[in-house]
Scaffold this active site. Structure first.
Site, PDB file in Angstrom:
ATOM      1  N   GLY A   1       0.773  -1.241   0.000  1.00 20.61           N
ATOM      2  CA  GLY A   1       0.000   0.000   0.000  1.00 20.61           C
ATOM      3  C   GLY A   1       0.800   1.284   0.000  1.00 20.61           C
TER       4      GLY A   1
ATOM      5  N   ASN B   1       1.679   3.002  -2.647  1.00 19.71           N
ATOM      6  CA  ASN B   1       1.026   3.921  -3.596  1.00 19.71           C
ATOM      7  C   ASN B   1      -0.250   4.502  -2.982  1.00 19.71           C
ATOM      8  OD1 ASN B   1       2.307   4.257  -6.406  1.00 19.71           O
ATOM      9  ND2 ASN B   1       2.621   2.087  -5.936  1.00 19.71           N
TER      10      ASN B   1
ATOM     11  N   LEU C   1      -9.324  -7.447 -13.915  1.00 21.20           N
ATOM     12  CA  LEU C   1     -10.752  -7.125 -13.868  1.00 21.20           C
ATOM     13  C   LEU C   1     -11.385  -7.477 -15.217  1.00 21.20           C
ATOM     14  CD1 LEU C   1     -10.610  -3.590 -12.192  1.00 21.20           C
ATOM     15  CD2 LEU C   1     -10.640  -5.850 -11.099  1.00 21.20           C
TER      16      LEU C   1
ATOM     17  N   HIS D   1       1.891   0.683 -12.952  1.00 18.72           N
ATOM     18  CA  HIS D   1       2.677  -0.528 -13.239  1.00 18.72           C
ATOM     19  C   HIS D   1       4.165  -0.169 -13.188  1.00 18.72           C
ATOM     20  CE1 HIS D   1       3.527  -4.493 -14.760  1.00 18.72           C
ATOM     21  NE2 HIS D   1       4.376  -3.944 -15.614  1.00 18.72           N
TER      22      HIS D   1
ATOM     23  N   ASP E   1      -2.168  -5.094 -17.781  1.00 17.83           N
ATOM     24  CA  ASP E   1      -1.298  -3.921 -17.843  1.00 17.83           C
ATOM     25  C   ASP E   1      -1.306  -3.315 -19.249  1.00 17.83           C
ATOM     26  OD1 ASP E   1      -0.560  -4.240 -15.119  1.00 17.83           O
ATOM     27  OD2 ASP E   1       0.810  -5.826 -15.705  1.00 17.83           O
TER      28      ASP E   1
HETATM   29  C1  GAR Z   1       3.822  -1.332  -7.131  1.00 21.95           C
HETATM   30  O1  GAR Z   1       5.175  -1.390  -7.520  1.00 21.95           O
HETATM   31  C2  GAR Z   1       2.914  -1.357  -8.340  1.00 21.95           C
HETATM   32  O2  GAR Z   1       3.440  -0.644  -9.421  1.00 21.95           O
HETATM   33  C3  GAR Z   1       2.847  -2.832  -8.622  1.00 21.95           C
HETATM   34  O3  GAR Z   1       2.721  -3.417  -7.353  1.00 21.95           O
HETATM   35  C4  GAR Z   1       3.423  -2.618  -6.410  1.00 21.95           C
HETATM   36  C5  GAR Z   1       2.506  -2.334  -5.235  1.00 21.95           C
HETATM   37  O4  GAR Z   1       3.184  -1.643  -4.230  1.00 21.95           O
HETATM   38  N1  GAR Z   1       1.744  -3.158  -9.491  1.00 21.95           N
HETATM   39  C6  GAR Z   1       1.813  -4.078 -10.452  1.00 21.95           C
HETATM   40  O5  GAR Z   1       2.781  -4.786 -10.633  1.00 21.95           O
HETATM   41  C7  GAR Z   1       0.561  -4.183 -11.321  1.00 21.95           C
HETATM   42  N2  GAR Z   1       0.799  -5.051 -12.421  1.00 21.95           N
HETATM   43  P1  GAR Z   1       2.401  -0.857  -3.124  1.00 21.95           P
HETATM   44  O6  GAR Z   1       1.389  -1.854  -2.521  1.00 21.95           O
HETATM   45  O7  GAR Z   1       3.438  -0.459  -2.121  1.00 21.95           O
HETATM   46  O8  GAR Z   1       1.730   0.320  -3.768  1.00 21.95           O
END
Ligand code: GAR
Length: 208
Positions: free
Chosen positions: A14, A16, A97, A113, A149
């Protein structure tokens, strides 16, 4: 300035989500996270939401590993609609989704991504890029369609790969940029400055 209701889907750490919450608090996003929904009861994202007084919901994903069951997708949609979500942000949500879900929020779902799409979609994008030997890595905010993606690109940030990097140090450098471009992209959406024309997303100047 317009004010939007944001819903966030997150499966894990979490960071982001935290960046989005912080940007809302500081007024860099003129909006409010009204609900965080997770497919993982242990997701630290849920805890981050609660700590900031944001509603945190766990909705069990059902029997599939990489997607949600159709009835469960409808539970997600209902939870978001009931809270008047204008924009849905996927922030490390590790499930695909389907059309019914996406069509419930047409051109109103963003994803972050950790790669310069269309290179390295899917899982462990930073490792894929590192192992491939790229000299420039990065991250992408894009609108969500039914692909993995895929979907029109809103914003990208490039990150150099250093000689002494390993996967972790590279991922950390990319993550810093994720937090910046996700908040900026959300604010562009809030201001109505994203004009989507096929695969291209034009960023309009302010106050148009
Ligand atoms: C992030 O690096 C995001 O870009 C990636 O998962 C991580 C989540 O981190 N998402 C993907 O790979 C989607 N295909 P977070 O939970 O700390 O935000």
């Amino acid at each position: 300035m317009p004010h939007i209701n944001i819903g966030v889907l997150a499966s894990g750490r979490g960071s982001n989500l935290e960046a989005i919450l912080q940007a809302c608090e500081e007024g860099r996003i003129t909006g409010k996270v009204v609900v965080v929904v997770s497919d993982n009861p242990e997701a630290f994202a849920l805890e981050r939401a609660r700590r900031r007084g944001v509603e945190a919901l766990y909705i069990a994903p059902g029997k599939f590993r990489t997607k949600l069951e159709p009835e469960i997708e409808q539970q997600y949609v209902k939870a978001l609609k009931d809270r008047n979500v204008d924009l849905l942000c996927l922030a490390g949500f590790m499930r695909v989704l389907h059309a019914d879900f996406i069509n419930a929020f047409p051109q109103r779902i963003l994803n972050i991504h950790p790669a310069l799409l269309p290179a390295f979609p899917g899982l462990h994008a930073q490792k894929q890029a590192f192992d491939y030997g790229v000299k420039i890595a990065g991250c992408t905010v894009h609108l969500v369609d039914e692909g993995v993606d895929a979907g029109p690109i809103v914003m990208q940030a490039a990150v150099p790969v250093m000689e002494d990097d390993d996967e972790e140090s590279l991922a950390a450098r990319i993550l810093e940029q994720e937090h910046i471009i996700y908040a900026e992209s959300i604010q562009l959406f809030a201001e109505g400055r994203l004009r989507i024309q096929g695969r291209r997303v034009q960023i309009l100047p302010p106050n148009t």
